[in-house]
Write a protein that holds these residues in place. Sequence first.
Motif, PDB file in Angstrom:
ATOM      1  N   GLN A 203     -45.359  86.290  72.071  1.00  0.00           N
ATOM      2  CA  GLN A 203     -46.441  85.763  71.430  1.00  0.00           C
ATOM      3  C   GLN A 203     -47.682  85.512  72.899  1.00  0.00           C
ATOM      4  OE1 GLN A 203     -46.487  83.067  68.196  1.00  0.00           O
ATOM      5  NE2 GLN A 203     -44.554  83.228  67.976  1.00  0.00           N
ATOM      6  N   TYR A 204     -47.497  86.581  73.726  1.00  0.00           N
ATOM      7  CA  TYR A 204     -48.403  86.358  75.004  1.00  0.00           C
ATOM      8  C   TYR A 204     -49.503  87.221  74.347  1.00  0.00           C
ATOM      9  CZ  TYR A 204     -44.452  84.347  77.926  1.00  0.00           C
ATOM     10  OH  TYR A 204     -43.548  83.742  78.721  1.00  0.00           O
ATOM     11  N   SER A 205     -50.525  86.712  74.080  1.00  0.00           N
ATOM     12  CA  SER A 205     -51.563  87.670  73.931  1.00  0.00           C
ATOM     13  C   SER A 205     -52.379  88.294  74.940  1.00  0.00           C
ATOM     14  CB  SER A 205     -52.756  87.085  73.065  1.00  0.00           C
ATOM     15  OG  SER A 205     -53.240  85.747  73.472  1.00  0.00           O
ATOM     16  N   LYS A 234     -45.804  82.841  86.584  1.00  0.00           N
ATOM     17  CA  LYS A 234     -45.091  83.689  87.686  1.00  0.00           C
ATOM     18  C   LYS A 234     -43.990  84.338  87.254  1.00  0.00           C
ATOM     19  CE  LYS A 234     -45.531  80.399  90.741  1.00  0.00           C
ATOM     20  NZ  LYS A 234     -46.289  79.488  90.307  1.00  0.00           N
ATOM     21  N   THR A 235     -43.158  83.537  86.549  1.00  0.00           N
ATOM     22  CA  THR A 235     -41.567  84.196  86.057  1.00  0.00           C
ATOM     23  C   THR A 235     -41.993  85.316  85.268  1.00  0.00           C
ATOM     24  OG1 THR A 235     -41.214  82.024  85.841  1.00  0.00           O
ATOM     25  CG2 THR A 235     -39.516  83.522  85.211  1.00  0.00           C
ATOM     26  N   ALA A 236     -42.745  85.594  84.232  1.00  0.00           N
ATOM     27  CA  ALA A 236     -43.050  86.696  83.723  1.00  0.00           C
ATOM     28  C   ALA A 236     -43.831  87.954  84.556  1.00  0.00           C
ATOM     29  CB  ALA A 236     -43.670  86.387  82.293  1.00  0.00           C
ATOM     30  N   LEU A 505     -39.221  74.028  87.063  1.00  0.00           N
ATOM     31  CA  LEU A 505     -38.815  73.695  85.807  1.00  0.00           C
ATOM     32  C   LEU A 505     -39.894  73.745  84.811  1.00  0.00           C
ATOM     33  CD1 LEU A 505     -35.851  71.044  86.227  1.00  0.00           C
ATOM     34  CD2 LEU A 505     -35.839  73.583  85.902  1.00  0.00           C
ATOM     35  N   ASP A 506     -39.929  74.433  83.632  1.00  0.00           N
ATOM     36  CA  ASP A 506     -40.874  74.436  82.466  1.00  0.00           C
ATOM     37  C   ASP A 506     -40.376  73.684  81.341  1.00  0.00           C
ATOM     38  OD1 ASP A 506     -43.160  75.540  81.749  1.00  0.00           O
ATOM     39  OD2 ASP A 506     -42.045  76.938  80.411  1.00  0.00           O
ATOM     40  N   ILE A 507     -40.909  72.367  81.330  1.00  0.00           N
ATOM     41  CA  ILE A 507     -40.530  71.601  80.190  1.00  0.00           C
ATOM     42  C   ILE A 507     -41.806  71.106  79.445  1.00  0.00           C
ATOM     43  CG2 ILE A 507     -39.241  69.292  79.676  1.00  0.00           C
ATOM     44  CD1 ILE A 507     -38.037  69.519  82.424  1.00  0.00           C
TER      45      ILE A 507
HETATM   46  P1  ADP Z   1     -44.804  79.230  86.947  1.00  0.00           P
HETATM   47  O1  ADP Z   1     -43.479  80.062  87.453  1.00  0.00           O
HETATM   48  O2  ADP Z   1     -45.940  79.863  87.354  1.00  0.00           O
HETATM   49  O3  ADP Z   1     -44.700  77.823  87.304  1.00  0.00           O
HETATM   50  P2  ADP Z   1     -43.846  79.762  84.413  1.00  0.00           P
HETATM   51  O4  ADP Z   1     -43.424  81.255  84.563  1.00  0.00           O
HETATM   52  O5  ADP Z   1     -42.471  78.786  84.323  1.00  0.00           O
HETATM   53  O6  ADP Z   1     -44.828  79.291  85.538  1.00  0.00           O
HETATM   54  O7  ADP Z   1     -44.722  79.957  82.989  1.00  0.00           O
HETATM   55  C1  ADP Z   1     -44.870  78.779  82.426  1.00  0.00           C
HETATM   56  C2  ADP Z   1     -45.221  78.863  81.145  1.00  0.00           C
HETATM   57  O8  ADP Z   1     -46.127  79.729  80.581  1.00  0.00           O
HETATM   58  C3  ADP Z   1     -43.783  79.357  80.200  1.00  0.00           C
HETATM   59  O9  ADP Z   1     -43.471  78.344  79.165  1.00  0.00           O
HETATM   60  C4  ADP Z   1     -44.207  80.724  79.925  1.00  0.00           C
HETATM   61  O10 ADP Z   1     -43.512  81.143  78.713  1.00  0.00           O
HETATM   62  C5  ADP Z   1     -45.611  80.673  79.455  1.00  0.00           C
HETATM   63  N1  ADP Z   1     -46.373  82.022  79.859  1.00  0.00           N
HETATM   64  C6  ADP Z   1     -46.193  82.866  80.902  1.00  0.00           C
HETATM   65  N2  ADP Z   1     -46.979  83.824  80.752  1.00  0.00           N
HETATM   66  C7  ADP Z   1     -47.801  83.648  79.497  1.00  0.00           C
HETATM   67  C8  ADP Z   1     -48.881  84.485  78.908  1.00  0.00           C
HETATM   68  N3  ADP Z   1     -49.447  85.692  79.408  1.00  0.00           N
HETATM   69  N4  ADP Z   1     -49.365  83.926  77.719  1.00  0.00           N
HETATM   70  C9  ADP Z   1     -48.651  82.631  77.188  1.00  0.00           C
HETATM   71  N5  ADP Z   1     -47.988  81.968  77.805  1.00  0.00           N
HETATM   72  C10 ADP Z   1     -47.271  82.319  78.897  1.00  0.00           C
END
Ligand code: ADP
Length: 544
Positions: A203-205, A234-236, A505-507
């Motif tokens: 659900q990443y729009s 950043k992970t995605a 950590l993504d909590i």
């Molecule tokens: P960072 O590494 O930059 O600290 P993360 O990769 O852990 O951040 O992502 C933080 C959150 O954002 C995660 O829960 C991820 O699922 C969500 N997220 C990432 N990209 C998108 C997107 N395009 N739309 C909505 N949520 C997103």
Amino acid sequence: MSYGAPENNRSQDRQFAGLDLKAGDLQSRNAGTQRTSQSTYIPPHLRGGGGGTQQRSAEFFSRDSYYGGRSGERGYSPSNSYGNSYGGGSYGYNQYNNFGGINRNNYGGGYGKRGSGYRDRNYDSPKDPWMSLPSAEDWGKLLPPNERLERELYAGCNTGINFDKYEDIPVEATGDKCPDHIENFSDCSKLGEVITHNIELCQYSKPTPVQKYAIPIITGYRDLMACAQTGSGKTAAFLIPILSRIFEDGPPSPPDMKHLGRRKQFPIGLILAPTRELAIQILDEAKKFAYRSHVRPAVVYGGADVGQQMRDLDRGCHLLVATPGRLVDMLDRGKIGLDVCKFLVLDEADRMLDMGFEHQIRRIVEKDSMPKTGQRQTLMFSATFPKEIQVLARDFLDNYIFLAVGRVGSTSENITQKVVWVDDVDKRSFLLDLLNASGPDSLTLVFVETKKGADALEDYLYREKYPATSIHGDRSQREREDSLQSFRSGRTPILVATAVAARGLDIPHVKHVINFDMPSDIEEYVHRIGRTGRVGTHAPSSVL
Ligand code: ADP
Ligand code: MG
């Protein structure tokens, strides 16, 4: 002590304001907290020598007193760019760490001849489509769905996150012939059907700002050093383009068939992370994007049973997430070969290249069989990137693009940061005041400097009947994962942590980060408070 919270979290401010620290109507304030009669709680009017406390409290609650209530008496000088909070979206933690029996993408062991050799040991029906042998073209196609797995993988994926306010965030991309950025995932025609489908399930729009730039840079075969705020996706930003390229390119030719046993795995992508919990989290994200594909992500990290991790690797590993120590062990055991590794990612790159890890990173990247700089793609991501580490990082990069989203070294702008001067003897009591002020549904992360300090503070909170748990490097891996899970689920909504939980950590729902002890450097501070205010939401952070 400092704390961080989302800027628009007025309710928390109201709660703090409602704390009558000057008067001492403790009877009524503490009524709900069921303390024991031996409570070591010190009422505000008895703390730290009387009168001063009132003034300090007033400084604390004035909105902008962060880092400097008592000008210059404590560490850092204020800088408005540090600390914000994207307030925790509602991302569910993906509970399982391996594909168990449910994912049928477990093509047993490594590369066979192209288009042969992948077989899930857990699955025997010859009629099943999962048994069909993949060819290079097949890697780009969606495999049949698995409803149960789908529910598990995407449970808690958020809807309605609004990144629009980050549209104007300044982005700087420097380097030779930087590929154009994208505005929507669909602008990147090369992503392919598997990734596009899985982005929808997440659900990443829209792509976040770092994703808009990083995705075309990575699909465009370029090396990258990227700095973007905590919680900005950043992970995605690396998983989406890497997996897309892996799906589109198909399985690589194995390095040398003679030496290829089922027992050695040759990952195409390697992601290195500084902590075990972060490695597990990245694996969980990777599974979302690798769903319905032939690609199997796996993880290795220290503290857990090596035998079990080796057996898991035997089931296939095309994308490996690892902490450096355990990966070196696996390389020494001949379990992993890096010969065909086309993608190397250093997440939290400045931490990976600092003195604690540099030696192991060089061992993995330079002294094994990994393709050289220029023959592989190297991608580095962090929210902080001190200049001297940027210089060191260049050893591993070739003709790279430098991407800075927002100000390098800052967290999200949504974190309200406050600093309050509290005498040492009063710190614990003050902490209880802050905890009492937090709403019942919010998670609070309390950082301390030492492992002993974490144990002591957890014991104290336990004695005071607060639902707390703790995480630090002297705990067994099992205990670490259990307490993190207990925190995520809200069973123990207070987590006392050392630096081990500061990065990545993504909590969801972490509404408040309290720096019970001051961190020793500013990067650590930025990462600590960045555990709150993630993905476009708002939150507070405090320093005591
Ligand atoms: P960072 O590494 O930059 O600290 P993360 O990769 O852990 O951040 O992502 C933080 C959150 O954002 C995660 O829960 C991820 O699922 C969500 N997220 C990432 N990209 C998108 C997107 N395009 N739309 C909505 N949520 C997103
Ligand atoms: Mg991260």
